[in-house]
Design an enzyme around this catalytic site. Structure first.
Site, PDB file in Angstrom:
ATOM      1  N   ASN A   1      -1.427 -38.320   3.576  1.00 18.31           N
ATOM      2  CA  ASN A   1      -1.479 -39.521   3.091  1.00 18.31           C
ATOM      3  C   ASN A   1      -2.694 -40.578   2.909  1.00 18.31           C
ATOM      4  O   ASN A   1      -3.041 -41.603   2.383  1.00 18.31           O
ATOM      5  CB  ASN A   1      -0.106 -40.411   2.020  1.00 18.31           C
ATOM      6  CG  ASN A   1       0.756 -39.388   1.925  1.00 18.31           C
ATOM      7  OD1 ASN A   1       0.224 -38.585   2.078  1.00 18.31           O
ATOM      8  ND2 ASN A   1       1.869 -40.190   1.690  1.00 18.31           N
TER       9      ASN A   1
ATOM     10  N   ASN B   1      -1.819 -36.462  -3.198  1.00 19.02           N
ATOM     11  CA  ASN B   1      -1.338 -38.416  -2.247  1.00 19.02           C
ATOM     12  C   ASN B   1      -3.081 -38.347  -1.351  1.00 19.02           C
ATOM     13  O   ASN B   1      -3.384 -39.551  -1.253  1.00 19.02           O
ATOM     14  CB  ASN B   1      -0.272 -38.427  -1.129  1.00 19.02           C
ATOM     15  CG  ASN B   1       0.117 -39.694  -2.528  1.00 19.02           C
ATOM     16  OD1 ASN B   1       0.495 -39.513  -3.627  1.00 19.02           O
ATOM     17  ND2 ASN B   1       1.723 -39.313  -2.133  1.00 19.02           N
TER      18      ASN B   1
ATOM     19  N   HIS C   1       1.345 -27.912   2.814  1.00 19.16           N
ATOM     20  CA  HIS C   1       0.039 -28.987   2.397  1.00 19.16           C
ATOM     21  C   HIS C   1      -0.365 -28.847   3.627  1.00 19.16           C
ATOM     22  O   HIS C   1      -1.453 -29.387   3.161  1.00 19.16           O
ATOM     23  CB  HIS C   1       0.999 -30.341   2.815  1.00 19.16           C
ATOM     24  CG  HIS C   1       0.967 -31.668   1.896  1.00 19.16           C
ATOM     25  ND1 HIS C   1       0.316 -31.307   1.269  1.00 19.16           N
ATOM     26  CD2 HIS C   1       1.642 -32.372   2.042  1.00 19.16           C
ATOM     27  CE1 HIS C   1       0.556 -32.385   0.398  1.00 19.16           C
ATOM     28  NE2 HIS C   1       0.740 -33.052   1.261  1.00 19.16           N
TER      29      HIS C   1
ATOM     30  N   TYR D   1      -2.454 -37.862   9.144  1.00 13.12           N
ATOM     31  CA  TYR D   1      -1.760 -37.551   8.190  1.00 13.12           C
ATOM     32  C   TYR D   1      -2.047 -37.642   6.954  1.00 13.12           C
ATOM     33  O   TYR D   1      -3.078 -38.154   6.505  1.00 13.12           O
ATOM     34  CB  TYR D   1      -0.186 -38.366   8.288  1.00 13.12           C
ATOM     35  CG  TYR D   1       0.779 -37.850   9.418  1.00 13.12           C
ATOM     36  CD1 TYR D   1       1.776 -37.461   9.955  1.00 13.12           C
ATOM     37  CD2 TYR D   1       0.483 -38.519  10.502  1.00 13.12           C
ATOM     38  CE1 TYR D   1       2.112 -36.447  10.648  1.00 13.12           C
ATOM     39  CE2 TYR D   1       1.118 -38.926  11.433  1.00 13.12           C
ATOM     40  CZ  TYR D   1       1.637 -37.339  11.754  1.00 13.12           C
ATOM     41  OH  TYR D   1       2.797 -37.272  12.934  1.00 13.12           O
TER      42      TYR D   1
ATOM     43  N   TYR E   1       4.038 -29.112  11.165  1.00 13.96           N
ATOM     44  CA  TYR E   1       3.804 -28.933  10.190  1.00 13.96           C
ATOM     45  C   TYR E   1       2.160 -27.760   9.683  1.00 13.96           C
ATOM     46  O   TYR E   1       2.144 -27.420   8.407  1.00 13.96           O
ATOM     47  CB  TYR E   1       2.835 -29.598   9.665  1.00 13.96           C
ATOM     48  CG  TYR E   1       3.658 -31.144   9.328  1.00 13.96           C
ATOM     49  CD1 TYR E   1       3.942 -30.807   8.351  1.00 13.96           C
ATOM     50  CD2 TYR E   1       3.308 -32.475  10.251  1.00 13.96           C
ATOM     51  CE1 TYR E   1       5.851 -32.625   8.406  1.00 13.96           C
ATOM     52  CE2 TYR E   1       3.862 -33.218  10.376  1.00 13.96           C
ATOM     53  CZ  TYR E   1       4.604 -33.858   8.990  1.00 13.96           C
ATOM     54  OH  TYR E   1       5.399 -34.900   9.297  1.00 13.96           O
TER      55      TYR E   1
END
Length: 194
Positions: free
Chosen positions: A66, A113, A19, A64, A14
């Site tokens: 969320n 989120n 994000h 993570y 990632y």
């Protein structure tokens, strides 16, 4: 003490994605102020230091995106900070052009989120945040695929400029100049012509 938390997803896959703009700002802050963000606490990488004369804890949750609130909520409780004044959350925003930033004292999750989870864990939506624009999702693109995609070379340059703006915003907020920071950075910026 202030907790400055940048949101993102852990693991190499990632790194550099839209994000992870929050993580990238924390890394840039850590570089500028020579703060090692290699401690571990409450499912986050943390680093203690001084910015603008204020004690800060730089935070990169490893839960993570969320589940960001699980980590941040625990840190807010542990360090007994007032989230309405002493927590700054930095995260990506698809409604802003790449590198544009927007500062808010409070607000809803706006469909993000990570912020939704933080609000759920803190029990309030009153906490300062710095949104870092990552560009609007193209039509026909899946939102999850888009936010987990990498920047183009041109966007990367704009993002680097945005990270510097976010650092300036953090510095102003820590110096007690929230209103000045909002006035300076919340102006509408016209998207650059392609």
């Amino acid at each position: 003490m202030y907790i400055i938390a940048g949101l993102g997803n852990p693991t190499m896959q990632y790194e550099g994605t839209r994000h992870n703009a929050g993580f990238d700002v924390i890394d840039a802050l850590a570089d500028k102020y020579n703060i090692s963000v290699d401690g571990r606490k409450n499912r986050a990488y943390i680093g203690k230091g001084i910015i603008e004369g204020q004690k800060v804890l730089l935070v990169k949750p490893q839960t993570y995106m969320n589940l960001s609130g699980e980590s941040i909520g625990g840190l807010v409780d542990y360090f007994k900070i007032d989230e309405e004044q002493d927590l700054i959350v930095i995260y990506d925003d698809i409604s802003l052009s790449p590198g544009q930033i927007r500062i808010r004292k409070k607000g809803s999750a706006g469909g993000h989120n990570g912020i939704k989870n933080i609000i759920a864990h803190l029990g309030t939506q009153v906490f300062p945040r710095i949104k870092v624009g990552v560009g609007e999702k193209p039509k026909k693109y899946d939102l999850a695929d888009y936010v987990l995609s990498h920047f183009t070379k041109a966007e990367r340059k704009e993002m680097e400029e945005g990270y510097q703006k976010a650092i300036q915003a953090v510095e102003k907020i820590l110096a007690g100049e929230m209103e000045a920071a909002m006035n300076e950075f919340n102006r509408k910026v016209k998207p650059k012509e392609a």
